[in-house]
Design an enzyme around this catalytic site. Structure first.
Site, PDB file in Angstrom:
ATOM      1  N   THR A  68     -18.669  -7.437  -6.664  1.00  0.00           N
ATOM      2  CA  THR A  68     -18.894  -8.285  -7.837  1.00  0.00           C
ATOM      3  C   THR A  68     -18.366  -9.707  -7.649  1.00  0.00           C
ATOM      4  O   THR A  68     -18.538 -10.550  -8.528  1.00  0.00           O
ATOM      5  CB  THR A  68     -18.246  -7.636  -9.074  1.00  0.00           C
ATOM      6  OG1 THR A  68     -16.970  -7.083  -8.706  1.00  0.00           O
ATOM      7  CG2 THR A  68     -19.131  -6.517  -9.597  1.00  0.00           C
ATOM      8  N   GLU A  69     -17.706  -9.952  -6.518  1.00  0.00           N
ATOM      9  CA  GLU A  69     -17.321 -11.308  -6.107  1.00  0.00           C
ATOM     10  C   GLU A  69     -17.167 -11.292  -4.604  1.00  0.00           C
ATOM     11  O   GLU A  69     -16.422 -10.449  -4.075  1.00  0.00           O
ATOM     12  CB  GLU A  69     -15.935 -11.728  -6.639  1.00  0.00           C
ATOM     13  CG  GLU A  69     -15.865 -12.207  -8.026  1.00  0.00           C
ATOM     14  CD  GLU A  69     -14.460 -12.777  -8.344  1.00  0.00           C
ATOM     15  OE1 GLU A  69     -13.641 -12.985  -7.414  1.00  0.00           O
ATOM     16  OE2 GLU A  69     -14.200 -13.004  -9.535  1.00  0.00           O
ATOM     17  N   SER A  70     -17.827 -12.204  -3.924  1.00  0.00           N
ATOM     18  CA  SER A  70     -17.477 -12.487  -2.540  1.00  0.00           C
ATOM     19  C   SER A  70     -17.988 -13.877  -2.204  1.00  0.00           C
ATOM     20  O   SER A  70     -19.133 -14.213  -2.509  1.00  0.00           O
ATOM     21  CB  SER A  70     -18.070 -11.457  -1.573  1.00  0.00           C
ATOM     22  OG  SER A  70     -17.419 -11.565  -0.313  1.00  0.00           O
TER      23      SER A  70
END
Ligand SMILES: *[C@@H]1O[C@H](CO)[C@@H](O)[C@H](O)[C@H]1NC(C)=O
Ligand SMILES: *[C@@H]1O[C@H](CO)[C@@H](O)[C@H](O)[C@H]1NC(C)=O
Length: 357
Positions: free
Chosen positions: A294-296
């Site tokens: 969900t974040e990178s």
């Protein structure tokens, strides 16, 4: 209480009044990373990577192949329902190359704040969203600033929203805000997932049991509001690995994973590193839960941290690597530089914007 007020307070040095870690990265060192790091060393295209995993360790490799398939399923808008994705993974897990697709990422995160922390206007949000049409999912973190309403109005019809209820003491209010926005400006079909809390266990702000209660509270309120889609909490990959009880609550595992904070991973290897974390989370959850990153992302400015060197060129390299390796299972971080944030560790926090110059 509005986020923008809290951010402003924080910037003025009254940090104790704020939920200090809003969107700040505080990933903990991962002592076991090095022991599995050799499993994925080269980017050779998807099939090549999977083979490398399988050769390294038959047991882990098998689950890794399944994890890739699972991650791809979780990242596919049409199969976000956990049952279909989980079903395909446990029964097959044998053809990740057909389900992981290279190219553009699944989605991108977006925050609607001006540099001074105030809310962007609806028209500014619309201008921002017009630059994000190639992303199937837009991830939001909160419901303040009328962001659910403004993004619903501005998004392309095919785009889905990954929503966030940031304040866990205001879950009912968050659901109410979401419901009103959805009923006025869209439908529940526009919402792929509703998350509650961001990195709470990683930040020491909640126990796993509390996270379970937050998800349960949110799910009940959302069901009553007419939403039947996925409900999750978001934490870091390492928080899930170290606290596998977290696997019990979310409909699928939504985890943030930034190669920069690993310190031993270059921009070129960001994608294989993220893929490795997908596999580890999937394994930590006993192969029972899909994994969606969900974040990178990668910072374009800030301090060098081991092998991780912030620069605009390295940001492009890292994003390409992530897209090529596991783009279909990844929501990139983030659309634009977050000048409203504090500098953060190594001075990188403001500079993850992929579309910023
Ligand atoms: C989570 O699920 C596992 C496997 O079903 C179980 O052993 C464990 O006790 C559960 N943890 C909690 C806190 O419910
Ligand atoms: C990076 O590698 C060094 C040297 O092997 C090791 O001591 C350190 O723990 C590693 N850092 C992480 C975050 O794995």
């Amino acid at each position: 209480m509005r986020l923008s007020n809290l951010v402003t307070l924080s910037l003025m040095g009254v940090a104790s009044a704020a939920p200090a870690r809003h969107h700040q990265h505080i990933e903990k060192r991962d002592a076991v990373t090095t022991t599995v790091k050799t499993q994925v060393t080269v980017t050779q295209g998807i099939t090549g990577q999977t083979n490398a995993l399988l050769q390294e360790d038959a047991v882990v490799g098998t689950t890794a192949a399944a994890a890739v398939a699972v991650a791809a399923a979780a990242g596919t808008t049409s199969t976000l329902e956990p049952s279909s994705a989980a079903g395909s993974s446990s029964s097959s897990g044998s053809s990740p190359s057909s389900s992981v697709t290279a190219g553009n990422a699944k989605g991108i995160t977006y925050s609607p704040y001006a540099s001074d922390g105030t809310c962007k206007s609806a028209s500014d949000v619309a201008s921002d969203l017009a630059q994000l049409t190639s992303y199937g999912i837009i991830r939001l973190y909160g419901v303040d600033c009328s962001q659910v309403e403004n993004v619903l109005k501005a998004k392309a019809s095919s785009q889905k929203l990954f929503l966030g209820i940031y304040y866990v003491d205001q879950i009912a209010d968050g659901v109410s805000t979401i419901k009103n926005a959805v009923e006025s400006y869209g439908s529940w079909d526009d919402i792929s997932t509703v998350s509650v809390g961001n990195e709470l266990v990683n930040g020491g702000e909640a126990s796993t049991a509390q996270v379970g209660e937050y998800i349960s509270t949110a799910r009940s309120a959302l069901t009553a509001a007419g939403y039947t889609g996925s409900v999750v909490s978001v934490d870091t990959f390492i928080a899930v690995i170290n606290n596998p009880d977290l696997c019990n609550y979310s409909d699928y595992m939504a985890v943030n994973a930034h190669a920069y904070f690993d310190e031993n991973t270059t921009a070129e290897n960001a994608g294989p590193w993220v893929l490795e974390q997908i596999q580890r989370v999937w394994t930590a959850c006993g192969g029972k839960k899909d994994v969606l990153i969900t974040e990178s992302g990668w910072p374009s400015q800030g301090q060098t941290y081991g092998l991780a060197v912030p620069s605009e060129a390295n940001q492009k390299t890292a994003i390409s690597s992530i897209e090529d390796t596991c783009g279909s299972a990844t929501i990139l971080f983030t659309a634009f530089n977050d000048y409203w944030k504090a500098d953060g560790a190594y001075g990188v926090e403001k500079y993850f914007g992929i579309l910023s110059d």
